[in-house]
Design an enzyme around this catalytic site. Structure first.
Site, mmCIF file in Angstrom:
data_model
loop_
_atom_site.group_PDB
_atom_site.id
_atom_site.type_symbol
_atom_site.label_atom_id
_atom_site.label_comp_id
_atom_site.label_asym_id
_atom_site.label_seq_id
_atom_site.Cartn_x
_atom_site.Cartn_y
_atom_site.Cartn_z
ATOM 1 N N ARG A 397 -3.576 3.133 1.664
ATOM 2 C CA ARG A 397 -2.090 2.907 1.699
ATOM 3 C C ARG A 397 -1.205 4.179 2.029
ATOM 4 O O ARG A 397 -0.295 4.182 2.961
ATOM 5 C CB ARG A 397 -1.480 2.600 0.212
ATOM 6 C CG ARG A 397 -0.015 2.295 0.212
ATOM 7 C CD ARG A 397 0.491 2.045 -1.298
ATOM 8 N NE ARG A 397 1.641 1.304 -1.153
ATOM 9 C CZ ARG A 397 2.948 1.971 -1.246
ATOM 10 N NH1 ARG A 397 2.731 3.302 -1.194
ATOM 11 N NH2 ARG A 397 3.950 1.325 -1.082
ATOM 12 N N CYS A 398 -1.791 5.456 2.033
ATOM 13 C CA CYS A 398 -1.164 6.590 1.984
ATOM 14 C C CYS A 398 -1.051 6.742 3.652
ATOM 15 O O CYS A 398 -0.245 7.318 4.317
ATOM 16 C CB CYS A 398 -2.079 7.823 1.483
ATOM 17 S SG CYS A 398 -1.652 8.193 -0.189
ATOM 18 N N MET A 399 -2.328 6.286 4.167
ATOM 19 C CA MET A 399 -2.511 6.341 5.876
ATOM 20 C C MET A 399 -1.768 5.457 6.557
ATOM 21 O O MET A 399 -2.008 5.422 7.783
ATOM 22 C CB MET A 399 -4.011 6.326 6.197
ATOM 23 C CG MET A 399 -4.862 7.557 5.547
ATOM 24 S SD MET A 399 -6.618 7.358 6.168
ATOM 25 C CE MET A 399 -7.096 5.977 5.819
#
Length: 407
Positions: A397-399
């Site tokens: 999700r962060c990426m």
């Protein structure tokens, strides 16, 4: 054209990524803390892992666009390119006239715009510049520091510099000066790129006072937004977004903002590192926040510009169920609740998954205990290699920054 995101789980159609580049190889042990890293990923393997991530998304019908390509398209206009270079130099903290001249001439020599954008991301080493003439006192004082413009190794976490909210964005004031320069690219893309120019409302801007990051912003439904009060996001920034949405925005769909007050530490730096929606009624969660957790309901007040804020005295799962409009929410604990496993897999973002459609997520291979629990709970997982990407302390999700999900 434009963006549209009103959910964390509806079918993902278009996503923004950044493939790690030379900025990773400009990390050194002495400057890890300054650049917000705990370790140095092996770039070649990190790129292979990132390519595997992008390919899984494409195989599932997601259009993948890259940050450096969009930015390069913007600076095809020579006037915008000149403006970008000057602003980059200023925000890199380059103040002495001699150094400004050297850096400007160095960047102007790039004929390929993608190469230019990549170089601004990678950082500029002093040994790349011609021999400097007269140096200022500040230049002399930092003679042992290798860079005239710092690298931006955190850029592959595209979730943080801005966050999509409906058809608008929060262009964020980042927690760290090191990362705040990352928002320059999104600023130019939303101002000038043909796919976004004049179509994307801003609920927050990069030069505002209080810091906020995209990992703390979750679109629960078209009517409900969740934002974490965390190590990286201040409550004042949430109030600003709330006032913008309720009183100034063209977006009249959002009726409630839920502010989650999560522990202030690096392992739980963002809301999406402690819980992430993966299905209509399921979340991954770090067991460390399942005790008492402050949650505030923010709605539009009766007076212009006034917010109504109420603390909710209820279990996390009950709060989520109410605003999602489901009977019950299942919280799947990272590591199955075992403290040692949970702490280890949380460190490698076991709770940070990217949902590409309801009940279907992308996960890191190294979080195998949590991954098995997801499967046992009826979730389909797409597993990507993660030995090097995970060293940056961010998951799938962060990426990724969704630009379009199905309505």
């Amino acid at each position: 054209m434009g963006i549209k995101v009103t959910s964390e789980i509806k079918t993902l159609k278009k996503v923004l990524l950044h493939k790690p580049g030379s900025e990773i190889e400009n990390l050194t042990p002495d400057y890890l803390e300054r650049l917000l890293f705990d370790d140095i990923p092996f770039l070649e393997v990190a790129q292979q892992e990132h390519d595997a991530f992008a390919e899984i998304l494409r195989q599932n019908g997601v259009e993948v666009v890259y940050l450096h390509e969009l930015a390069a398209e913007v600076i095809a206009d020579e006037e915008i390119k000149e403006q970008f270079i000057q602003q980059f130099i200023k925000e890199a903290g380059i103040t002495s006239p001699e150094l400004h001249k050297n850096v400007y001439e160095f960047l102007k020599r790039f004929k390929n715009n993608e190469d230019l954008i990549r170089k601004t991301m990678a950082g500029i080493n002093k040994n790349e510049l011609p021999q400097l003439g007269k140096k200022s006192l500040s230049d002399l004082a930092e003679d042992d520091y290798p860079f005239v413009a710092d690298p931006m190794p955190n850029l592959y976490f595209t979730r943080d510099p801005f966050a999509t909210i409906g058809e608008g964005v929060s262009l964020n004031k980042m927690y760290s000066v090191t990362r705040n320069r990352e928002t320059l690219y999104a600023d130019y893309i939303f101002k000038y790129h043909k796919d976004f120019k004049g179509q994307v409302e801003r609920f927050y801007d990069r030069d505002f006072e209080y810091h906020i990051e995209g990992g703390d912003i979750l679109n629960l439904t078209e009517k409900t937004l969740a934002i974490g009060i965390s190590q990286r996001t201040q409550a004042d920034a949430i109030e600003h977004i709330a006032k913008q949405i309720f009183f100034k925005s063209q977006n009249k769909d959002i009726e409630t903002i839920l502010a989650f007050n999560i522990p202030n530490n690096r392992a739980m730096m963002h809301l999406d590192t402690v819980f992430t929606q993966i299905d209509v009624d399921k979340f991954t969660i770090h067991p460390g926040i399942q005790g008492p957790l402050q949650v505030f309901e923010i709605t539009k007040g009766n007076v212009e510009g006034e917010l109504k804020i109420e603390e909710l005295n209820a279990k996390l799962e009950d709060v989520l169920a109410k605003y999602l409009g489901v009977e019950k929410v299942t919280l799947i604990q990272c590591g199955g609740g075992d403290k040692v496993i949970a702490d280890r897999e949380q460190w490698n973002d076991g709770s940070n998954t990217l949902c590409i459609k309801p009940g279907e997520v992308v996960v890191y291979s190294r979080n195998y205990i949590t991954n098995k629990l997801l499967v046992d709970n009826g979730i389909k997982i797409h597993v990507i290699p993660s030995s090097e990407l995970s060293r940056g302390r961010g998951g799938p999700r962060c990426m990724s920054m969704p630009l379009v999900r199905e309505v």
